[in-house]
Scaffold this active site. Structure first.
Site, PDB file in Angstrom:
ATOM      1  N   ASP A  31       0.889  -1.161   0.000  1.00 21.00           N
ATOM      2  CA  ASP A  31       0.000   0.000   0.000  1.00 21.00           C
ATOM      3  C   ASP A  31       0.935   1.221   0.000  1.00 21.00           C
ATOM      4  OD1 ASP A  31      -2.283   1.679   0.591  1.00 21.00           O
ATOM      5  OD2 ASP A  31      -1.404   1.833   2.592  1.00 21.00           O
ATOM      6  N   ASP A  33      -0.001   5.110   0.810  1.00 21.37           N
ATOM      7  CA  ASP A  33      -0.157   6.132   1.849  1.00 21.37           C
ATOM      8  C   ASP A  33      -0.156   5.497   3.230  1.00 21.37           C
ATOM      9  OD1 ASP A  33      -2.040   8.632   3.113  1.00 21.37           O
ATOM     10  OD2 ASP A  33      -0.511   9.041   1.606  1.00 21.37           O
TER      11      ASP A  33
END
Ligand SMILES: O=C(O)COP(=O)(O)O
Ligand SMILES: [Mg+2]
Length: 314
Positions: A31, A33
């Site tokens: 992922d 952020d």
């Protein structure tokens, strides 16, 4: 769910345990952020970890629910932040996957009404999907505006220029049961500094779900579709060889569980270990899908494992 090493969920791992994991997996899904960066600032050590994985011949892809930027923009950002070898085909954003879904799954014939940023429209146009032109008439209202013909899908993503008129138009298009209702992701909010929050796509979709009386199909995490995009692009990926690394239990860890991947929570983003322990201790078995197999403070915890591996190879 116990990971490959039989750890119960929520186990903090480091050193030799991480090294075992790095040797056992050959496909790493990160992922962005809260794991790789916060906004425009890379998380300390993240570039070194990603560069080292790629140098060791591991497959590395990035799965982000952020629908606001085209993928090229991410390549520039990775380069700017010191990630040396990240290529376009390693980036899977919810906007890019929404374009693939409309082109390859729906095979949409007609226009798409987009509630979202320019980056989302660019990905759709890049995939050859016509989007309804945005009106710039300041006097337009839902009572007098023109509605486009042949709108076959409404797609909702993060839109910081949302207007009542956009919501009203989308609600009108969704009166047609043939018109699909899609959302790039369902993230409810994004934390900002100083305790502020940014409403996520999920909050905009919820408004439209109430107005239209319909439920949106979510393309991004935790839906499996992003993994299907990755798997078809990399000609088949073995879930057992994968590790999904994320910062949010309800999107990243659930995505990993839904795809049959081992999961690792990093504590540099939204979710905290106490929340994961609460899900683990819950009597509701559905909550166990949010529980990570492994937990690290930050992906920089991978670095000592690389040093060990180097010493061993010397
Ligand atoms: O910024 C967002 O929308 C969330 O992005 P992420 O999926 O990379 O955490
Ligand atoms: Mg995140």
């Amino acid at each position: 769910m116990a990971g490959a090493f039989g750890f119960k969920g929520c186990q903090k791992i480091r050193g030799a345990q991480i090294r075992g994991l790095l040797e056992a997996k050959d496909f790493f899904l990160f992922d962005c952020d809260g794991v790789i960066w916060h906004g425009e600032n890379a998380i300390t050590g993240a570039a070194k970890v990603v560069n080292a994985l790629i140098r060791r011949g591991k497959n590395v892809v990035f799965v982000t629910n952020n629908s606001t930027r085209p993928r090229e923009n991410y390549v520039n950002k990775f380069t700017r932040l010191g990630f040396t070898d990240v290529m376009l085909d390693q980036i899977f954003s919810s906007s890019y996957c929404s374009a693939l879904y409309l082109r390859d799954v729906v095979k949409v014939r007609g226009q798409v009404f987009v509630i979202g940023c320019e980056g989302l429209r660019m990905e759709l146009l890049e995939a050859g999907i016509p989007c309804v032109e945005e009106t710039d008439d300041p006097d337009a209202t839902i009572y007098n505006c023109a509605l486009a013909p042949d709108v076959k899908a409404v797609l909702v993503g993060h839109d910081d220029k949302l207007t009542f008129l956009k919501l009203a138009k989308a609600s009108c298009y969704l009166r047609d049961p043939e018109c699909l209702f899609l959302a790039t992701d369902n993230d409810p909010f994004h934390p900002l500094s100083g305790g502020r929050i940014l409403p996520g796509s999920g909050s905009l979709t919820a408004a439209l779900e109430v107005a239209s009386g319909r439920k949106a199909t979510v393309i991004g995490k935790p839906s499996r579709f992003m993994f299907e995009c990755i798997s078809s692009q990399f000609r088949g990926v073995d879930p057992a060889q994968c590790l999904m690394v994320g910062d949010r239990l309800e999107t990243d860890m659930l995505f990993g569980s839904n795809c049959g991947l081992d999961t690792m929570l990093t504590l540099t983003g939204v979710s905290q270990i106490e929340e994961a322990q609460e899900y683990r201790n819950s009597d509701l078995t559905t909550n166990h899908s949010y529980v990570p197999d492994y937990v690290v403070d930050t992906i920089a915890d991978f670095l000592p494992a690389f040093e060990d591996m180097e010493e061993q190879n010397d």
